[in-house]
Design a protein around this motif. Structure first.
Motif, short mmCIF file in Angstrom:
data_model
loop_
_atom_site.label_atom_id
_atom_site.label_comp_id
_atom_site.label_asym_id
_atom_site.label_seq_id
_atom_site.Cartn_x
_atom_site.Cartn_y
_atom_site.Cartn_z
N ASP A 88 0.91 -1.12 -0.04
CA ASP A 88 0.03 -0.03 0.05
C ASP A 88 0.91 1.40 -0.06
O ASP A 88 0.25 2.21 -0.26
N ARG A 89 2.00 1.18 0.34
CA ARG A 89 2.87 2.41 0.69
C ARG A 89 4.37 2.14 0.78
O ARG A 89 4.80 1.01 0.93
N SER A 90 5.17 2.92 0.31
CA SER A 90 6.45 3.05 0.20
C SER A 90 6.92 4.46 0.43
O SER A 90 6.62 5.45 -0.08
N THR A 91 8.30 4.41 1.20
CA THR A 91 8.74 5.75 1.66
C THR A 91 10.40 5.56 1.60
O THR A 91 10.97 4.28 1.65
N LEU A 92 11.17 6.55 1.19
CA LEU A 92 12.64 6.69 1.23
C LEU A 92 12.93 7.61 2.05
O LEU A 92 12.73 8.95 1.79
N TRP A 93 13.92 7.49 2.93
CA TRP A 93 14.45 8.63 3.79
C TRP A 93 16.04 8.68 3.61
O TRP A 93 16.63 7.66 3.39
N LEU A 94 16.47 9.97 3.54
CA LEU A 94 17.86 10.12 3.36
C LEU A 94 18.51 11.02 4.57
O LEU A 94 17.93 12.05 4.83
N SER A 95 19.72 10.47 4.78
CA SER A 95 20.31 11.53 6.03
C SER A 95 21.00 12.78 5.51
O SER A 95 21.42 12.87 4.16
#
Length: 666
Positions: free
Chosen positions: A66-73
């Motif tokens: 249903d959902r996907s996210t991507l986080w970056l430092s």
């Protein structure tokens, strides 16, 4: 029994069908991963973001997520992560800036420890993850999988996948597939970040190089290939599309510098030492540019230098400034020498002219002379001033100069009779160092010093014949050579000459060049003797008295008529100069405010008689009378030369000319 037997194959068939479907889905998914991985590897970095968004969408569709996210430092603070990409099948929108440290602190700490978080239900979260549980619930998350993104063991981000409708257990096969997705993202994002850092580093280096006006380069020792910045190629005239080699570089170096720079580069590589040099390059338009280079050899793992790196800076403007400064310093040095010479000459001029500041007289004769002087002053015409000794020829020359356009420069005077024949040429035209014995330095001549001004050649009739030709050339063409030099110098000098000789007679007797005489005699002015303007004597006497009163601190109020008549009756063979000397002596001996004058006597003790004597006879008798009074002391303090107002050499020359010799018994 039969029924059980028949059911077993059917269950097996179903199981096999399910397994086949799973294998087909896995194959399809791995095919998608292979294609996207290939695209990301070859994709320009500016398109990586769009491609990652598309892959997240595709993965969610493939795996029914249903959902996907991507986080970056952050590059500066690796302990924080910001939301970079977000996909939600339901169309949920989130703020552009979300901080994982604030929303999911427990999850972030685990991710930074390189842990994969597979959360099937929120109730499985530990008590310390209360803040994380609250954030998951607020965004409708039922189950989530969070995988760290890392490169070379360093975590720089995370990718997450979630179910929103119901809780689900994360199967190992799904987790492995999504870990492959995370690895693909890690590689792509690491390449993007690396290229961005390289680009920024390159831009900073170019900015620093441009600010320093430097061209960066690297020479591969084995292939002789040269890598350069764009600025270096512009200087060398080589486009970015063309290969630059050592041979191509040396071909644009000035031929006088080529061998030297090549040798220094080879020595730097062989010795493993830094080098520096200055050289010139010839640009495509033919212009010459000066460069300064600093180079440093770079060694391979074996220790042998395999490249030479350095920077070249364009110093053409500095070189031009150096040349201009050198020229200015040379000009200053020449002006300094000229000023020193002018100061010496001015001191002599001041000493001579301080005796009398202007021509005094109201007679018709002297007014005619002054009218002629005014007429010729505004031109550059040569002037020949004729008259007896002491009539004020130098004073008239100075007056002509002061009324001319050249008055802002000092007039330069030369007494041709006072200079020894061996030195007069170097005095007039200058000399080079070593021109003759004792010439230890180069000296500018009077004509060179008088450039742009006026030169006064007193006693021009005494000029040696061998110098008259050179004098004619400088008057006609303004050209001459220093003694000991073949280089011609050009000057703009106005010539005023003076003599007490009969130059026309000298020409007839072959002692003076006729062409030089005619070149000087363009505008002759004859100054009358004091005998021819006796009415000016009272004015001159009072002018001299006024002058000496200031110097001696005395005051004269009266001159007896008998004294003035005697002064006007005297023949004055020495003219105004003699009159001045007599007034000075009278001021010294006068004790009151009345001037007491003692006139000289003739050689036989009788006063001078009018008529019967020519000018030379009068001059001879007067000089003898003065010599007798000084006990035949010619020069020095109180000598005859001082009384007559002449230089010692001039008086000696006149004595020789007039045949005056010291008596043998004295």
């Amino acid at each position: 029994m039969l029924t059980e037997i028949r059911q077993k194959p059917r269950k097996k068939r179903r199981q096999l069908g399910a397994e086949c479907g799973e294998l087909e889905d896995q194959l399809k998914f791995e095919t998608v991963l292979a294609e996207t991985s290939t695209r990301l590897i070859n994709l320009p970095v500016e398109r990586v973001d769009d491609e990652i968004r598309a892959i997240l969408h595709l993965v969610c569709e493939c795996l029914d997520l249903d959902r996907s996210t991507l986080w970056l430092s952050s590059e500066r603070d690796t302990g924080t992560m910001q939301l970079a990409y977000f996909f939600d099948r339901g169309g949920l929108s989130v703020p552009k800036r979300l901080d994982a440290g604030q929303l999911f602190p427990w999850a972030l700490s685990n991710l930074l420890a390189r842990k994969v978080l597979a959360i099937s239900k929120l109730s499985d979260l530990p008590p310390e993850a209360a803040r994380d549980k609250q954030s998951f619930s607020s965004y409708g998350t039922k189950s989530t999988l969070v995988i760290p993104l890392s490169i070379d063991g360093s975590v720089f981000g995370a990718v997450s996948f979630a179910y929103l409708e119901q809780e689900r257990k994360w199967q190992e096969s799904i987790v492995n597939r999504l870990r492959l997705v995370a690895q693909i993202f890690s590689n792509a994002l690491a390449r993007k970040r690396s290229e961005q850092l390289l680009k920024e580093s390159w831009e900073r280096m170019n900015l620093a190089a441009d600010s320093a006006n430097a061209a960066m380069w690297t020479l591969d020792v084995n292939s002789n290939h040269i890598w350069t910045t764009e600025k270096a190629r512009k200087l060398l005239g080589v486009s970015l599309q063309n290969e630059l080699t050592l041979e191509r570089f040396l071909s644009v170096v000035h031929h006088e510098d080529r061998e030297g720079i090549h040798v220094k580069m080879k020595q730097a590589v062989s010795a493993g030492e830094d080098f520096s040099a200055e050289y010139r390059i010839i640009q495509p338009n033919g212009s010459v540019r000066w460069m300064v280079v600093r180079g440093h050899p770079h060694s391979s793992g074996s220790g042998e230098p395999n490249s030479l790196m350095g920077a070249s800076v364009d110093i053409t403007e500095y070189k031009n400034m150096e040349d201009q400064l050198r020229e200015r310093l040379q000009e200053i040095e020449e002006l300094k020498k000229r000023l020193e010479n002018e100061n010496i000459i001015l001191q002599e001029e001041v000493k001579q002219l301080s005796e009398q500041k202007e021509i005094v007289g109201q007679s018709a004769a002297i007014k005619g002379v002054l009218l002629q002087a005014a007429q010729v002053a505004q031109t550059d015409t040569s002037v020949l001033i004729l008259g007896e000794t002491g009539t004020g020829k130098a004073l008239l020359a100075q007056s002509i100069h002061n009324m001319s356009a050249r008055k802002n420069h000092p007039m330069v005077s030369v007494n041709c009779a006072a200079l020894p024949p061996t030195l007069i040429e170097s005095e007039l035209f200058g000399r080079e160092k070593g021109a003759f014995t004792g010439a230890l330095t180069r000296m500018a001549g009077r004509f060179e010093i008088a450039d742009g001004s006026t030169i006064f050649l007193d006693e021009i009739g005494e000029l040696p014949p061998e110098l008259q030709a050179k004098m004619l050339r400088v008057i006609e063409e303004g050209k001459f050579e220093r003694l000991g030099s073949t280089k011609s110098l050009h000057v703009d000098v106005r010539v005023i000459a003076a003599t007490n000789r009969d130059l026309a007679g000298e020409v007839e007797r072959g002692r003076f060049r006729n062409d030089l005489f005619y070149r000087l005699n363009v505008f002759p002015i004859v100054i009358p003797s004091l005998r021819e303007r006796r009415e000016d004597i009272p004015l001159l006497v009072w002018a001299f008295i006024t002058e000496f009163q200031k110097k001696m601190g005395k005051r004269i109020d009266n001159i007896p008529k008998k004294t003035m008549d005697a002064l006007q009756s005297y023949e004055w063979p020495g003219n105004g100069r003699e009159l001045r000397n007599i007034i000075e002596r009278a001021m010294i001996v006068s004790s009151g405010r009345t001037l007491e004058v003692s006139l000289p006597e003739t050689g036989d003790g009788a006063p001078f008689e009018e008529g019967g004597l020519n000018l030379e006879d009068v001059e001879r008798r007067h000089i003898i009378s003065v010599l007798k009074r000084t006990s035949w002391q010619v020069t020095g303090k109180g000598g005859a030369a001082e009384i007559l107002g002449l230089k010692g050499t001039t008086l000696q020359s006149k004595m020789k000319k007039l045949g005056i010799k010291r008596p043998a018994f004295l």
